[in-house]
Each structure stands twice: as structure tokens, then as C-alpha cells.
Design a protein around this motif. Sequence first.
Motif, PDB file in Angstrom:
ATOM      1  N   MET A 157      67.951  -6.605 -63.659  1.00 27.10           N
ATOM      2  CA  MET A 157      66.585  -6.164 -63.938  1.00 27.10           C
ATOM      3  C   MET A 157      65.975  -6.984 -65.056  1.00 27.10           C
ATOM      4  O   MET A 157      64.829  -7.433 -64.970  1.00 27.10           O
ATOM      5  N   LEU A 158      66.776  -7.177 -66.102  1.00 23.86           N
ATOM      6  CA  LEU A 158      66.281  -7.932 -67.260  1.00 23.86           C
ATOM      7  C   LEU A 158      65.992  -9.376 -66.865  1.00 23.86           C
ATOM      8  O   LEU A 158      64.935  -9.922 -67.173  1.00 23.86           O
ATOM      9  N   GLN A 159      66.942  -9.936 -66.145  1.00 26.96           N
ATOM     10  CA  GLN A 159      66.804 -11.324 -65.739  1.00 26.96           C
ATOM     11  C   GLN A 159      65.546 -11.542 -64.915  1.00 26.96           C
ATOM     12  O   GLN A 159      64.764 -12.443 -65.172  1.00 26.96           O
ATOM     13  N   GLN A 160      65.390 -10.666 -63.928  1.00 30.72           N
ATOM     14  CA  GLN A 160      64.223 -10.811 -63.059  1.00 30.72           C
ATOM     15  C   GLN A 160      62.908 -10.601 -63.803  1.00 30.72           C
ATOM     16  O   GLN A 160      61.866 -11.084 -63.380  1.00 30.72           O
ATOM     17  N   ALA A 161      63.000  -9.897 -64.932  1.00 32.77           N
ATOM     18  CA  ALA A 161      61.789  -9.682 -65.702  1.00 32.77           C
ATOM     19  C   ALA A 161      61.590 -10.821 -66.697  1.00 32.77           C
ATOM     20  O   ALA A 161      60.643 -10.836 -67.473  1.00 32.77           O
ATOM     21  N   GLY A 162      62.540 -11.764 -66.688  1.00 29.24           N
ATOM     22  CA  GLY A 162      62.440 -12.905 -67.595  1.00 29.24           C
ATOM     23  C   GLY A 162      62.818 -12.575 -69.026  1.00 29.24           C
ATOM     24  O   GLY A 162      62.366 -13.210 -69.974  1.00 29.24           O
ATOM     25  N   LEU A 163      63.677 -11.559 -69.179  1.00 25.19           N
ATOM     26  CA  LEU A 163      64.078 -11.156 -70.529  1.00 25.19           C
ATOM     27  C   LEU A 163      65.529 -11.524 -70.779  1.00 25.19           C
ATOM     28  O   LEU A 163      66.352 -11.498 -69.856  1.00 25.19           O
ATOM     29  N   ARG A 164      65.856 -11.854 -71.994  1.00 32.22           N
ATOM     30  CA  ARG A 164      67.235 -12.187 -72.342  1.00 32.22           C
ATOM     31  C   ARG A 164      68.097 -10.957 -72.204  1.00 32.22           C
ATOM     32  O   ARG A 164      67.649  -9.830 -72.413  1.00 32.22           O
ATOM     33  N   GLY A 198      57.145  -4.329 -67.502  1.00 33.86           N
ATOM     34  CA  GLY A 198      56.970  -3.503 -66.319  1.00 33.86           C
ATOM     35  C   GLY A 198      58.245  -2.946 -65.710  1.00 33.86           C
ATOM     36  O   GLY A 198      58.232  -2.468 -64.584  1.00 33.86           O
ATOM     37  N   ILE A 199      59.359  -2.979 -66.445  1.00 29.69           N
ATOM     38  CA  ILE A 199      60.577  -2.405 -65.867  1.00 29.69           C
ATOM     39  C   ILE A 199      60.868  -1.019 -66.447  1.00 29.69           C
ATOM     40  O   ILE A 199      61.792  -0.338 -66.027  1.00 29.69           O
ATOM     41  N   GLU A 230      61.027   6.085 -68.737  1.00 28.39           N
ATOM     42  CA  GLU A 230      61.719   6.227 -67.457  1.00 28.39           C
ATOM     43  C   GLU A 230      61.751   4.893 -66.730  1.00 28.39           C
ATOM     44  O   GLU A 230      60.960   4.001 -67.007  1.00 28.39           O
ATOM     45  N   LEU A 231      62.679   4.811 -65.773  1.00 25.35           N
ATOM     46  CA  LEU A 231      62.826   3.567 -65.022  1.00 25.35           C
ATOM     47  C   LEU A 231      61.991   3.538 -63.753  1.00 25.35           C
ATOM     48  O   LEU A 231      61.695   2.478 -63.228  1.00 25.35           O
ATOM     49  N   ARG A 232      61.625   4.722 -63.242  1.00 29.03           N
ATOM     50  CA  ARG A 232      60.809   4.751 -62.019  1.00 29.03           C
ATOM     51  C   ARG A 232      59.462   4.148 -62.354  1.00 29.03           C
ATOM     52  O   ARG A 232      58.658   4.740 -63.062  1.00 29.03           O
ATOM     53  N   VAL A 233      59.239   2.990 -61.836  1.00 30.24           N
ATOM     54  CA  VAL A 233      58.083   2.277 -62.302  1.00 30.24           C
ATOM     55  C   VAL A 233      57.211   1.709 -61.192  1.00 30.24           C
ATOM     56  O   VAL A 233      56.021   1.511 -61.352  1.00 30.24           O
ATOM     57  N   ARG A 234      57.811   1.471 -60.046  1.00 35.79           N
ATOM     58  CA  ARG A 234      57.057   0.880 -58.935  1.00 35.79           C
ATOM     59  C   ARG A 234      56.090   1.887 -58.319  1.00 35.79           C
ATOM     60  O   ARG A 234      54.921   1.622 -58.149  1.00 35.79           O
ATOM     61  N   ASP A 235      56.635   3.034 -57.980  1.00 39.06           N
ATOM     62  CA  ASP A 235      55.798   4.062 -57.368  1.00 39.06           C
ATOM     63  C   ASP A 235      54.979   4.714 -58.450  1.00 39.06           C
ATOM     64  O   ASP A 235      55.419   4.924 -59.557  1.00 39.06           O
ATOM     65  N   ASN A 236      53.753   5.007 -58.136  1.00 41.75           N
ATOM     66  CA  ASN A 236      52.926   5.678 -59.136  1.00 41.75           C
ATOM     67  C   ASN A 236      53.062   7.190 -58.939  1.00 41.75           C
ATOM     68  O   ASN A 236      52.280   7.843 -58.294  1.00 41.75           O
ATOM     69  N   HIS A 237      54.132   7.719 -59.507  1.00 37.42           N
ATOM     70  CA  HIS A 237      54.363   9.156 -59.360  1.00 37.42           C
ATOM     71  C   HIS A 237      53.812   9.894 -60.582  1.00 37.42           C
ATOM     72  O   HIS A 237      53.382   9.281 -61.545  1.00 37.42           O
ATOM     73  N   THR A 279      72.098  -1.531 -72.580  1.00 32.88           N
ATOM     74  CA  THR A 279      72.463  -0.151 -72.843  1.00 32.88           C
ATOM     75  C   THR A 279      71.272   0.805 -72.742  1.00 32.88           C
ATOM     76  O   THR A 279      71.386   1.897 -72.200  1.00 32.88           O
ATOM     77  N   VAL A 280      70.141   0.372 -73.242  1.00 30.40           N
ATOM     78  CA  VAL A 280      68.961   1.224 -73.150  1.00 30.40           C
ATOM     79  C   VAL A 280      68.651   1.502 -71.679  1.00 30.40           C
ATOM     80  O   VAL A 280      68.400   2.645 -71.287  1.00 30.40           O
ATOM     81  N   LEU A 281      68.727   0.474 -70.853  1.00 33.87           N
ATOM     82  CA  LEU A 281      68.433   0.673 -69.430  1.00 33.87           C
ATOM     83  C   LEU A 281      69.428   1.637 -68.793  1.00 33.87           C
ATOM     84  O   LEU A 281      69.062   2.500 -68.000  1.00 33.87           O
ATOM     85  N   ARG A 282      70.694   1.498 -69.161  1.00 36.27           N
ATOM     86  CA  ARG A 282      71.702   2.395 -68.591  1.00 36.27           C
ATOM     87  C   ARG A 282      71.475   3.823 -69.037  1.00 36.27           C
ATOM     88  O   ARG A 282      71.622   4.764 -68.260  1.00 36.27           O
ATOM     89  N   VAL A 283      71.113   3.977 -70.302  1.00 42.93           N
ATOM     90  CA  VAL A 283      70.842   5.323 -70.812  1.00 42.93           C
ATOM     91  C   VAL A 283      69.675   5.937 -70.041  1.00 42.93           C
ATOM     92  O   VAL A 283      69.719   7.094 -69.636  1.00 42.93           O
ATOM     93  N   LEU A 284      68.648   5.121 -69.809  1.00 42.37           N
ATOM     94  CA  LEU A 284      67.486   5.639 -69.090  1.00 42.37           C
ATOM     95  C   LEU A 284      67.822   6.021 -67.656  1.00 42.37           C
ATOM     96  O   LEU A 284      67.230   6.944 -67.091  1.00 42.37           O
ATOM     97  N   ALA A 285      68.770   5.312 -67.073  1.00 43.34           N
ATOM     98  CA  ALA A 285      69.165   5.631 -65.707  1.00 43.34           C
ATOM     99  C   ALA A 285      69.825   7.007 -65.660  1.00 43.34           C
ATOM    100  O   ALA A 285      69.635   7.775 -64.719  1.00 43.34           O
ATOM    101  N   GLU A 286      70.567   7.313 -66.710  1.00 42.93           N
ATOM    102  CA  GLU A 286      71.257   8.602 -66.761  1.00 42.93           C
ATOM    103  C   GLU A 286      70.359   9.746 -67.199  1.00 42.93           C
ATOM    104  O   GLU A 286      70.536  10.877 -66.777  1.00 42.93           O
ATOM    105  N   ARG A 287      69.456   9.453 -68.108  1.00 47.43           N
ATOM    106  CA  ARG A 287      68.614  10.509 -68.653  1.00 47.43           C
ATOM    107  C   ARG A 287      67.156  10.130 -68.538  1.00 47.43           C
ATOM    108  O   ARG A 287      66.557   9.654 -69.482  1.00 47.43           O
TER     109      ARG A 287
END
Lengths: 147, 147
Positions: free
Chosen positions: B10-17, B67-68, B82-89, B24-32
Motif C-alpha cells: 500500500m505504501l509503495q503504491q502510494a509512493g511512500l517510503r 489517499g490510503i 480508517e483504511l476504507r477509502v475507495r468507497d465513499n461510505h 505498523t500504523v496501517l496494521r493497527v488500523l486494519a485491526e481497529r
Amino acid sequence: MAELRWANEMLQQAGLRITAPRVTVLRVLAERPHAAADTIIGAVRSDIGAVSTQAVYNVLQVCTDAGIVRRIQPAGSPARYELRVRDNHHHLVCRSCGTVGDVDCAAGEAPCLEPSERLGFDVDEAEVVFWGICPDCAPPVREEETV
Amino acid sequence: MAELRWANEMLQQAGLRITAPRVTVLRVLAERPHAAADTIIGAVRSDIGAVSTQAVYNVLQVCTDAGIVRRIQPAGSPARYELRVRDNHHHLVCRSCGTVGDVDCAAGEAPCLEPSERLGFDVDEAEVVFWGICPDCAPPVREEETV
DNA sequence: CCGAGAAACTTGACTGATTCCAGAAATGGT
DNA sequence: ACCATTTCTGGAATCAGTCAAGTTTCTCGG
């Protein structure tokens, strides 16, 4: 001055004491809808002189609790206040300058929308914020170039 | 551990190091989902040890900009992510405990609603928050203040 | 008209969430 | 591995708002 007495009546009908800070806050809100606490404090002071910051926050709090003032808190901006409170209308917020505009609720009574799933929640309000760019912040396009 | 590599991608595709705090932040967000910065910081620390508060705020900021990650700021509560970002919920928020739930957008693409008047704004998103009381805070249960 | 009690206001300290800053460390392309 | 860039650290600072204690003001019974 009879036409300036509506503020007193609003307070009275809400069962609140009529005091200079309260009346002035309501008048300020009538003139400047969606003002932030900051702005309100400034306006009240230039209107009736010294008033403590806390007093204004108190007024906004009691009026909000009494249902004669509505507090809106768009993300990224301090709380804003307005007098339109009976109708459940919505807001347009400018992403650039934070300006807020009112839009009537298309669907009438609150909650004007129904969530597609309720997850066991007892929903009583659907708050809608339309995000965009206001006319003043619009990119400087020349009128001829209307793609 | 290949299945844990989605965060890196996800980070790579967003062009982030790719760095430990970010992954870890992304993993935490996936869980909570809908965790507040506070909660995220705690979880990240118990996961990879010491991380500065600022680092987590930075991560949330860059990921949101990229945008991730999506930031939601319900009135009266700190920002949630939150990680749900594509759909506009949209979201259900409990007036009592602040719990946030997801609801799919009934109307599809953003902006899923149209304001009845546009006031010259260029609207790109309609954010909907359904306010109510969550099952855990429902009345029949005795009022054990947990605020 | 007077005084008691309640409500409102003042002052100033304080909190929570977030941001700013300057320097140290880590990352990734060559 | 090297170096420029990006990211992280630690601490101070900001912003919006709240808390708490003390004083003033209002309201109402006597």
C-alpha cells in the motif's frame, strides 16, 4: 426598538434569564450566521463592551442546550453557531476557506435519511455536510474558457 | 509472513517510503477501524516499542494526503482514522460513547447526494453522519457512566 | 424595601489534541 | 557503501475549549 426584542422573547420562551450577554450573542448570530466563538466574542465586545470569553461560551452552551442555537463542527474548523434550529437543514463547507452555507434538507423531517444498515443503533439524526470549493476560492479561470 | 506484506505494498503504491511506524500504523488500523490517534499510538508502541507521538501523527497525515487512510472527525470526539477509502461510505456515531460504525453509501459514487441549492460551490463530496445511540448504550441498561 | 438563595459573570489556571521546530537517524537510488 | 532526502525524536508551543472558585446580579418571599 420593539423589533429588537425578538432575542428577549426567544430567551424567555426557552426559560432562560434575559441578560445583556445573551441578548447580544443572539443578535450577533442573527447577523452573522455560522460564526465561530472567536468571532462572536469579538462582535459582542464591540457591541456591549467587556464580556468574558467564558461568559460567551456559557451563553452558547445554555442556548444550545435549550435548543435555540445550533452548534455545527465541521472537521478542521472551530465550532460554529447558528439560529436556524427548527428545520433540519444541512451545510455546504468550503475546503479552502471554511465558509459555511445553508442548504435546505430535501427530505423534510429528521432523520431525513435512513442508513442502509443500522447496526443496532437508534438513529435520530442524519447530518449532511457537502464539501467543496466556494465561489470566492474557485481557481481563477477566465470567463472565456468555459471548457 | 507474506500475507503481512500488504501494508508495504500500500505504501509503495502510494509512493511512500516503507518504515516501521508506517507499516505498523496501517496494521493497527486494519485491526481497529475508526481508532483515534491516541489509541493508534498506544497500539503501535505495544507492537514495535518506542515511537514518538509526532511520528504517528506524521504517518497519519501523509497517509491521509496520499489517499490510503481516511480521517473522520465527528463533533465532540478526536479525529478517527480508517483504511476504507475507495468507497465513499458513511458513518453511524453513538451520541453516548462515540463508537463509530460503517454504513455503505446507498447512492453509489461521490458525491452521493446533491445539495438542493449549490450557492456557487463546486461540491465534490457529501459526508453523512448518522447520529444515534449504539446497542451498548441503549436505555434499558442501567446508567453506568463510562464517559 | 430588604435579604436570602439562585443564577450568571469574571478571572485565571488547566486540559486534550494537535502542530511546529531543530537536530539526529534511517531510507533508498546510484 | 555513499549521500541526499525523507523521516523520526523530543520538547516547546498553540488552539479551542473547560474547570473551578469567587464575586456580582437578579428574583422573589417576607
